[in-house]
Design a protein around this motif. Sequence first.
Motif, PDB file in Angstrom:
ATOM      1  N   GLU A 199      -7.734 -18.582 -19.326  1.00 55.58           N
ATOM      2  CA  GLU A 199      -7.344 -17.924 -20.317  1.00 55.58           C
ATOM      3  C   GLU A 199      -7.125 -16.092 -20.003  1.00 55.58           C
ATOM      4  OE1 GLU A 199     -11.264 -16.987 -23.051  1.00 55.58           O
ATOM      5  OE2 GLU A 199      -9.791 -18.533 -23.859  1.00 55.58           O
ATOM      6  N   ASP A 200      -6.305 -15.387 -20.506  1.00 49.47           N
ATOM      7  CA  ASP A 200      -6.373 -14.022 -20.231  1.00 49.47           C
ATOM      8  C   ASP A 200      -7.667 -13.245 -20.534  1.00 49.47           C
ATOM      9  OD1 ASP A 200      -3.568 -14.288 -19.781  1.00 49.47           O
ATOM     10  OD2 ASP A 200      -3.000 -13.460 -21.588  1.00 49.47           O
ATOM     11  N   CYS A 201      -8.035 -12.547 -19.326  1.00 45.61           N
ATOM     12  CA  CYS A 201      -9.389 -12.024 -19.552  1.00 45.61           C
ATOM     13  C   CYS A 201      -9.330 -10.401 -18.816  1.00 45.61           C
ATOM     14  CB  CYS A 201     -10.586 -12.944 -19.188  1.00 45.61           C
ATOM     15  SG  CYS A 201     -10.287 -13.462 -17.530  1.00 45.61           S
ATOM     16  N   VAL A 202     -10.484 -10.008 -19.104  1.00 47.53           N
ATOM     17  CA  VAL A 202     -10.681  -8.755 -18.408  1.00 47.53           C
ATOM     18  C   VAL A 202     -12.005  -8.673 -17.497  1.00 47.53           C
ATOM     19  CG1 VAL A 202     -11.115  -6.286 -18.411  1.00 47.53           C
ATOM     20  CG2 VAL A 202      -9.294  -7.323 -19.838  1.00 47.53           C
ATOM     21  N   VAL A 203     -12.050  -8.707 -16.364  1.00 50.33           N
ATOM     22  CA  VAL A 203     -13.172  -8.719 -15.328  1.00 50.33           C
ATOM     23  C   VAL A 203     -13.306  -7.213 -14.633  1.00 50.33           C
ATOM     24  CG1 VAL A 203     -14.500  -9.796 -13.542  1.00 50.33           C
ATOM     25  CG2 VAL A 203     -12.902 -11.265 -15.244  1.00 50.33           C
ATOM     26  N   GLY A 204     -14.468  -6.667 -14.888  1.00 48.96           N
ATOM     27  CA  GLY A 204     -14.763  -5.281 -14.194  1.00 48.96           C
ATOM     28  C   GLY A 204     -13.527  -4.179 -14.587  1.00 48.96           C
ATOM     29  N   GLY A 205     -12.691  -4.416 -15.554  1.00 51.40           N
ATOM     30  CA  GLY A 205     -11.817  -3.365 -15.807  1.00 51.40           C
ATOM     31  C   GLY A 205     -10.509  -3.776 -15.344  1.00 51.40           C
ATOM     32  N   TYR A 206     -10.376  -5.120 -14.776  1.00 51.95           N
ATOM     33  CA  TYR A 206      -9.034  -5.702 -14.046  1.00 51.95           C
ATOM     34  C   TYR A 206      -8.589  -6.506 -15.068  1.00 51.95           C
ATOM     35  CZ  TYR A 206     -10.174  -3.117  -9.695  1.00 51.95           C
ATOM     36  OH  TYR A 206     -10.618  -2.450  -8.813  1.00 51.95           O
ATOM     37  N   ASN A 207      -7.360  -6.663 -15.440  1.00 48.04           N
ATOM     38  CA  ASN A 207      -6.872  -7.817 -16.188  1.00 48.04           C
ATOM     39  C   ASN A 207      -6.418  -8.906 -15.420  1.00 48.04           C
ATOM     40  OD1 ASN A 207      -6.533  -6.140 -18.783  1.00 48.04           O
ATOM     41  ND2 ASN A 207      -4.961  -4.899 -17.718  1.00 48.04           N
ATOM     42  N   ILE A 208      -6.998 -10.052 -15.720  1.00 48.38           N
ATOM     43  CA  ILE A 208      -6.825 -11.355 -15.167  1.00 48.38           C
ATOM     44  C   ILE A 208      -6.063 -12.198 -16.041  1.00 48.38           C
ATOM     45  CG2 ILE A 208      -7.840 -13.170 -13.803  1.00 48.38           C
ATOM     46  CD1 ILE A 208      -8.547 -10.547 -12.742  1.00 48.38           C
ATOM     47  N   PRO A 209      -4.554 -12.431 -15.835  1.00 47.16           N
ATOM     48  CA  PRO A 209      -3.848 -13.423 -16.623  1.00 47.16           C
ATOM     49  C   PRO A 209      -4.091 -14.870 -16.633  1.00 47.16           C
ATOM     50  CG  PRO A 209      -2.542 -12.549 -14.747  1.00 47.16           C
ATOM     51  CD  PRO A 209      -4.113 -11.975 -14.726  1.00 47.16           C
ATOM     52  N   LYS A 210      -3.925 -15.367 -17.289  1.00 48.96           N
ATOM     53  CA  LYS A 210      -4.123 -16.884 -17.372  1.00 48.96           C
ATOM     54  C   LYS A 210      -3.550 -17.428 -16.221  1.00 48.96           C
ATOM     55  CE  LYS A 210      -3.417 -21.087 -20.138  1.00 48.96           C
ATOM     56  NZ  LYS A 210      -2.936 -21.648 -21.546  1.00 48.96           N
ATOM     57  N   GLY A 211      -4.122 -18.632 -15.602  1.00 49.72           N
ATOM     58  CA  GLY A 211      -3.629 -19.230 -14.400  1.00 49.72           C
ATOM     59  C   GLY A 211      -3.850 -18.625 -12.890  1.00 49.72           C
ATOM     60  N   THR A 212      -4.473 -17.347 -13.084  1.00 53.31           N
ATOM     61  CA  THR A 212      -4.908 -16.602 -11.712  1.00 53.31           C
ATOM     62  C   THR A 212      -5.930 -17.625 -11.022  1.00 53.31           C
ATOM     63  OG1 THR A 212      -4.456 -14.719 -12.662  1.00 53.31           O
ATOM     64  CG2 THR A 212      -5.648 -14.444 -10.710  1.00 53.31           C
ATOM     65  N   ARG A 213      -5.491 -17.543  -9.605  1.00 55.74           N
ATOM     66  CA  ARG A 213      -6.638 -18.311  -8.986  1.00 55.74           C
ATOM     67  C   ARG A 213      -7.477 -17.293  -8.371  1.00 55.74           C
ATOM     68  NH1 ARG A 213      -4.409 -22.937  -4.735  1.00 55.74           N
ATOM     69  NH2 ARG A 213      -6.679 -23.692  -5.574  1.00 55.74           N
ATOM     70  N   LEU A 214      -8.982 -17.553  -8.498  1.00 54.97           N
ATOM     71  CA  LEU A 214      -9.770 -16.444  -8.137  1.00 54.97           C
ATOM     72  C   LEU A 214     -10.771 -16.989  -7.054  1.00 54.97           C
ATOM     73  CD1 LEU A 214     -10.946 -15.719 -11.669  1.00 54.97           C
ATOM     74  CD2 LEU A 214      -9.421 -14.111 -10.451  1.00 54.97           C
ATOM     75  N   MET A 215     -11.004 -16.200  -6.110  1.00 55.08           N
ATOM     76  CA  MET A 215     -12.124 -16.609  -4.969  1.00 55.08           C
ATOM     77  C   MET A 215     -13.137 -15.314  -4.964  1.00 55.08           C
ATOM     78  SD  MET A 215      -9.690 -18.198  -2.031  1.00 55.08           S
ATOM     79  CE  MET A 215     -11.019 -18.671  -1.049  1.00 55.08           C
ATOM     80  N   MET A 216     -14.375 -15.544  -4.929  1.00 57.33           N
ATOM     81  CA  MET A 216     -15.257 -14.637  -4.908  1.00 57.33           C
ATOM     82  C   MET A 216     -15.950 -14.224  -3.496  1.00 57.33           C
ATOM     83  SD  MET A 216     -17.642 -15.329  -8.409  1.00 57.33           S
ATOM     84  CE  MET A 216     -17.925 -17.024  -7.893  1.00 57.33           C
ATOM     85  N   ASN A 217     -16.157 -13.280  -3.141  1.00 60.41           N
ATOM     86  CA  ASN A 217     -16.391 -12.973  -1.705  1.00 60.41           C
ATOM     87  C   ASN A 217     -18.020 -12.933  -1.756  1.00 60.41           C
ATOM     88  OD1 ASN A 217     -17.266 -11.883   0.709  1.00 60.41           O
ATOM     89  ND2 ASN A 217     -15.409 -10.372   0.872  1.00 60.41           N
ATOM     90  N   LEU A 218     -18.720 -14.293  -1.683  1.00 58.20           N
ATOM     91  CA  LEU A 218     -20.138 -14.176  -1.725  1.00 58.20           C
ATOM     92  C   LEU A 218     -20.768 -13.496  -0.714  1.00 58.20           C
ATOM     93  CD1 LEU A 218     -20.503 -18.009  -2.314  1.00 58.20           C
ATOM     94  CD2 LEU A 218     -19.682 -16.377  -3.914  1.00 58.20           C
ATOM     95  N   SER A 219     -20.199 -13.370   0.596  1.00 60.79           N
ATOM     96  CA  SER A 219     -20.992 -12.475   1.669  1.00 60.79           C
ATOM     97  C   SER A 219     -21.034 -11.117   1.287  1.00 60.79           C
ATOM     98  CB  SER A 219     -20.203 -12.534   2.974  1.00 60.79           C
ATOM     99  OG  SER A 219     -20.678 -12.148   3.913  1.00 60.79           O
TER     100      SER A 219
END
Length: 212
Positions: free
Chosen positions: A82-102
């Motif tokens: 679903e649409d969300c806001v993470v750290g001030g960024y608008n993340i639309p539904k369906g966005t593929r996310l990859m976190m930089n663990l390092s």
Amino acid sequence: MQQLLAGGVDTISATLAWALSLLLNNPNVLEMARAEIDKQVGRERLVKESDTKNLVYLKAVIKETLRLHPVVPLSVPHESIEDCVVGGYNIPKGTRLMMNLSKIHRDPNTWSNPHEFQPERFLTSHQNFDVKGQHFDLIPFGAGRRMCPGDTFALHEMRLTLASLIQQFELQTPSNEPVDMSESFGITVSKQMPLEVLLAPRLTRDMYGLGP
């Protein structure tokens, strides 16, 4: 099943190679880990899985290894439902996310001297941090419902294997040269150069049932 087995073998072996490399480059840490094993287990018998719960410093060594060298530095792709806001960024539904663990694991806002190998931090300032996805500053196995299903097995395997190597052998590099810590990329992030270690037995042959 083949993918599960291959994933488990490759990640555990790569992490153990990083752990041994870090210990060889930090002989004072290796000596402290060895002293703990000698105190908690001794040299009259081989270390067992049940002993690892008492090896607090060894656990800190493995945590610090996973912090500095997560074998999967970019998390498995996720997709926002679903649409969300993470750290001030608008993340639309369906966005593929990859976190930089390092990057997360080396954030100076959380970790002092983030590029240095300091297992002691998990006995002092970060003693309550685990790697089970409960602390988002240290998530080598991911977090939530999509985290690695083999984390418990991997931790048991790494603790027992590393403890056995430290207890049973004197470890050093050829000519006492530092281990090359450059990385190579494949299924996981592994050491670029092969790890060469000289092994000399520490324990008596009787412990192996070999006699004098």
